[in-house]
Structure formats: structure tokens, C-alpha cells
Motif scaffolding. Structure first.
Motif, PDB file in Angstrom:
ATOM      1  N   ILE A  57      42.199  45.178  30.511  1.00 34.96           N
ATOM      2  CA  ILE A  57      41.307  44.050  30.757  1.00 34.96           C
ATOM      3  C   ILE A  57      40.034  44.296  29.967  1.00 34.96           C
ATOM      4  O   ILE A  57      39.449  45.379  30.034  1.00 34.96           O
ATOM      5  CB  ILE A  57      40.982  43.906  32.256  1.00 34.96           C
ATOM      6  CG1 ILE A  57      42.271  43.698  33.055  1.00 34.96           C
ATOM      7  CG2 ILE A  57      40.005  42.760  32.494  1.00 34.96           C
ATOM      8  CD1 ILE A  57      42.081  43.703  34.555  1.00 34.96           C
ATOM      9  N   HIS A  58      39.614  43.281  29.215  1.00 37.55           N
ATOM     10  CA  HIS A  58      38.369  43.407  28.457  1.00 37.55           C
ATOM     11  C   HIS A  58      37.327  42.487  29.068  1.00 37.55           C
ATOM     12  O   HIS A  58      37.556  41.290  29.245  1.00 37.55           O
ATOM     13  CB  HIS A  58      38.560  43.049  26.985  1.00 37.55           C
ATOM     14  CG  HIS A  58      37.266  43.025  26.240  1.00 37.55           C
ATOM     15  ND1 HIS A  58      36.568  44.178  25.950  1.00 37.55           N
ATOM     16  CD2 HIS A  58      36.509  42.000  25.792  1.00 37.55           C
ATOM     17  CE1 HIS A  58      35.445  43.856  25.321  1.00 37.55           C
ATOM     18  NE2 HIS A  58      35.383  42.536  25.226  1.00 37.55           N
ATOM     19  N   GLU A  64      31.113  39.797  33.497  1.00 38.60           N
ATOM     20  CA  GLU A  64      32.564  39.796  33.389  1.00 38.60           C
ATOM     21  C   GLU A  64      33.193  40.933  34.186  1.00 38.60           C
ATOM     22  O   GLU A  64      34.307  40.801  34.683  1.00 38.60           O
ATOM     23  CB  GLU A  64      32.992  39.883  31.921  1.00 38.60           C
ATOM     24  CG  GLU A  64      32.785  38.607  31.142  1.00 38.60           C
ATOM     25  CD  GLU A  64      31.385  38.473  30.575  1.00 38.60           C
ATOM     26  OE1 GLU A  64      30.563  39.395  30.770  1.00 38.60           O
ATOM     27  OE2 GLU A  64      31.107  37.446  29.949  1.00 38.60           O
ATOM     28  N   VAL A  65      32.491  42.059  34.313  1.00 38.89           N
ATOM     29  CA  VAL A  65      33.000  43.161  35.134  1.00 38.89           C
ATOM     30  C   VAL A  65      33.114  42.705  36.584  1.00 38.89           C
ATOM     31  O   VAL A  65      34.094  43.012  37.268  1.00 38.89           O
ATOM     32  CB  VAL A  65      32.101  44.420  35.015  1.00 38.89           C
ATOM     33  CG1 VAL A  65      32.483  45.461  36.062  1.00 38.89           C
ATOM     34  CG2 VAL A  65      32.187  45.005  33.621  1.00 38.89           C
ATOM     35  N   GLN A  66      32.131  41.936  37.043  1.00 36.46           N
ATOM     36  CA  GLN A  66      32.197  41.412  38.406  1.00 36.46           C
ATOM     37  C   GLN A  66      33.403  40.493  38.568  1.00 36.46           C
ATOM     38  O   GLN A  66      34.087  40.534  39.594  1.00 36.46           O
ATOM     39  CB  GLN A  66      30.898  40.684  38.761  1.00 36.46           C
ATOM     40  CG  GLN A  66      29.737  41.631  38.928  1.00 36.46           C
ATOM     41  CD  GLN A  66      28.429  40.925  39.203  1.00 36.46           C
ATOM     42  OE1 GLN A  66      28.191  39.827  38.730  1.00 36.46           O
ATOM     43  NE2 GLN A  66      27.578  41.576  39.978  1.00 36.46           N
ATOM     44  N   SER A  87      37.885  47.655  29.400  1.00 37.44           N
ATOM     45  CA  SER A  87      36.965  47.910  28.290  1.00 37.44           C
ATOM     46  C   SER A  87      35.795  46.934  28.395  1.00 37.44           C
ATOM     47  O   SER A  87      35.947  45.805  28.852  1.00 37.44           O
ATOM     48  CB  SER A  87      37.662  47.748  26.938  1.00 37.44           C
ATOM     49  OG  SER A  87      38.126  46.427  26.757  1.00 37.44           O
ATOM     50  N   VAL A  88      34.621  47.412  27.999  1.00 33.63           N
ATOM     51  CA  VAL A  88      33.402  46.605  28.017  1.00 33.63           C
ATOM     52  C   VAL A  88      32.657  46.800  26.699  1.00 33.63           C
ATOM     53  O   VAL A  88      32.864  47.778  25.991  1.00 33.63           O
ATOM     54  CB  VAL A  88      32.490  46.971  29.213  1.00 33.63           C
ATOM     55  CG1 VAL A  88      33.151  46.643  30.534  1.00 33.63           C
ATOM     56  CG2 VAL A  88      32.099  48.423  29.178  1.00 33.63           C
ATOM     57  N   ILE A 133      38.361  38.586  29.390  1.00 33.67           N
ATOM     58  CA  ILE A 133      37.526  37.773  30.265  1.00 33.67           C
ATOM     59  C   ILE A 133      36.260  37.379  29.513  1.00 33.67           C
ATOM     60  O   ILE A 133      35.515  38.238  29.065  1.00 33.67           O
ATOM     61  CB  ILE A 133      37.142  38.536  31.540  1.00 33.67           C
ATOM     62  CG1 ILE A 133      38.390  38.958  32.299  1.00 33.67           C
ATOM     63  CG2 ILE A 133      36.219  37.708  32.418  1.00 33.67           C
ATOM     64  CD1 ILE A 133      38.115  39.871  33.466  1.00 33.67           C
ATOM     65  N   GLU A 134      36.045  36.098  29.367  1.00 37.94           N
ATOM     66  CA  GLU A 134      34.830  35.579  28.732  1.00 37.94           C
ATOM     67  C   GLU A 134      34.242  34.510  29.632  1.00 37.94           C
ATOM     68  O   GLU A 134      34.949  33.598  30.044  1.00 37.94           O
ATOM     69  CB  GLU A 134      35.152  34.964  27.362  1.00 37.94           C
ATOM     70  CG  GLU A 134      35.388  35.977  26.268  1.00 37.94           C
ATOM     71  CD  GLU A 134      34.147  36.784  25.916  1.00 37.94           C
ATOM     72  OE1 GLU A 134      33.016  36.273  26.029  1.00 37.94           O
ATOM     73  OE2 GLU A 134      34.330  37.936  25.520  1.00 37.94           O
ATOM     74  N   THR A 135      32.986  34.625  29.959  1.00 37.77           N
ATOM     75  CA  THR A 135      32.349  33.610  30.797  1.00 37.77           C
ATOM     76  C   THR A 135      31.411  32.700  30.014  1.00 37.77           C
ATOM     77  O   THR A 135      30.830  31.795  30.571  1.00 37.77           O
ATOM     78  CB  THR A 135      31.569  34.272  31.948  1.00 37.77           C
ATOM     79  OG1 THR A 135      30.586  35.145  31.410  1.00 37.77           O
ATOM     80  CG2 THR A 135      32.504  35.029  32.873  1.00 37.77           C
TER      81      THR A 135
END
Length: 136
Positions: A57-58, A64-66, A87-88, A133-135
Motif C-alpha cells: 500500500i502506498h 493517506e496513512v490515516q 510505503s510513504v 492511496i491518493e486524497t
């Protein structure tokens, strides 16, 4: 066209790499996590077990971590044997992830988006599933 793009990016990056590394050594900026950015991970032999699925998961940063927390919880509920790698992009995001997530989730800095480095990360992590994951 894509091959030409990859060649140009690789030439520019690897051609300027000695100067970039010199800058990092002299100033100390961006030194933290530099090896992870080049896909050098301390857990490379522990991630993929043939009996488990690996889910990468990126998440770009803290927000995005939340969001990833709930996805990881659902993944662990549905596939308890799955190995999750998160990954962040930022050091702050990585620290936040390490504080908020279970110890079983491997947290790392995203590799540099340069030919060779991303491929190395994929070979090491060997994900079965990739979730971005992109917000924004």
C-alpha cells in the motif's frame, strides 16, 4: 515514446547522482532514509513467504496513512496471513505510520521513481497486490 522517456530520466538522474550525493554529504539534507529511497531495505528477506500474500500500500503522507489504517484493518480481517508493506513519501509520514500501525506492517519510504530503483523495490517486496492511496 515511453522507452525514450525512461532513457532520458535515467540519463539525467544517474548523470547527476554524484553531484546529488555530494550535496547530501556536505549539507546533511535528505540523508535520513536515503538508502530506502534507493530500495535498500533491512527486511528484504522477511517480506515474502510463499504461503502469504504480500500487499503493498502506498500512501503519500500522514493523511493517506490515516486512510490506510482502515484498509489495513480490513485486509488483516479478511486475509490474516497477508503481509502488508506500507510505503510513504515523507519521513514524517513514515514515523507517523510506525507509531499508528501494528508492528507486523512494514513501513518504508517510497523508492525514487527512477528506472532501476523501482524495479529493485518490486523485486524485493514481490507484491501480489499494489494499492495506491491518493486524497488529492
Amino acid at each position: 515514446m515511453f522507452i525514450l522517456y525512461r532513457i532520458i530520466v535515467a540519463l539525467l538522474f544517474y548523470g547527476s547522482l554524484p553531484f546529488l550525493l555530494l550535496f547530501v554529504l556536505i549539507t546533511g539534507k535528505h540523508r535520513c532514509g536515503l538508502l530506502e529511497r534507493f530500495s535498500v531495505y533491512s527486511f528484504k528477506n522477511q517480506v515474502n513467504n510463499a504461503a502469504t500474500q504480500v500487499i503493498w500500500i502506498h500512501a503519500a503522507s500522514v493523511g493517506e496513512v490515516q486512510a490506510a489504517k482502515s484498509i489495513i484493518a480490513q485486509v488483516k480481517k479478511r486475509v490474516p496471513t497477508a503481509s502488508v508493506v506500507l510505503s510513504v513519501m515523507t519521513i514524517h509520514g513514515k514515523r507517523f505510520a510506525e507509531e499508528q500501525l501494528d508492528q507486523s506492517v512494514k513501513c518504508l519510504l517510497a523508492p525514487l521513481d527512477v528506472p532501476g530503483i523501482v524495479g529493485r523495490a518490486i523485486r524485493i517486496i514481490q507484491p501480489d497486490i499494489y494499492i495506491c492511496i491518493e486524497t488529492e
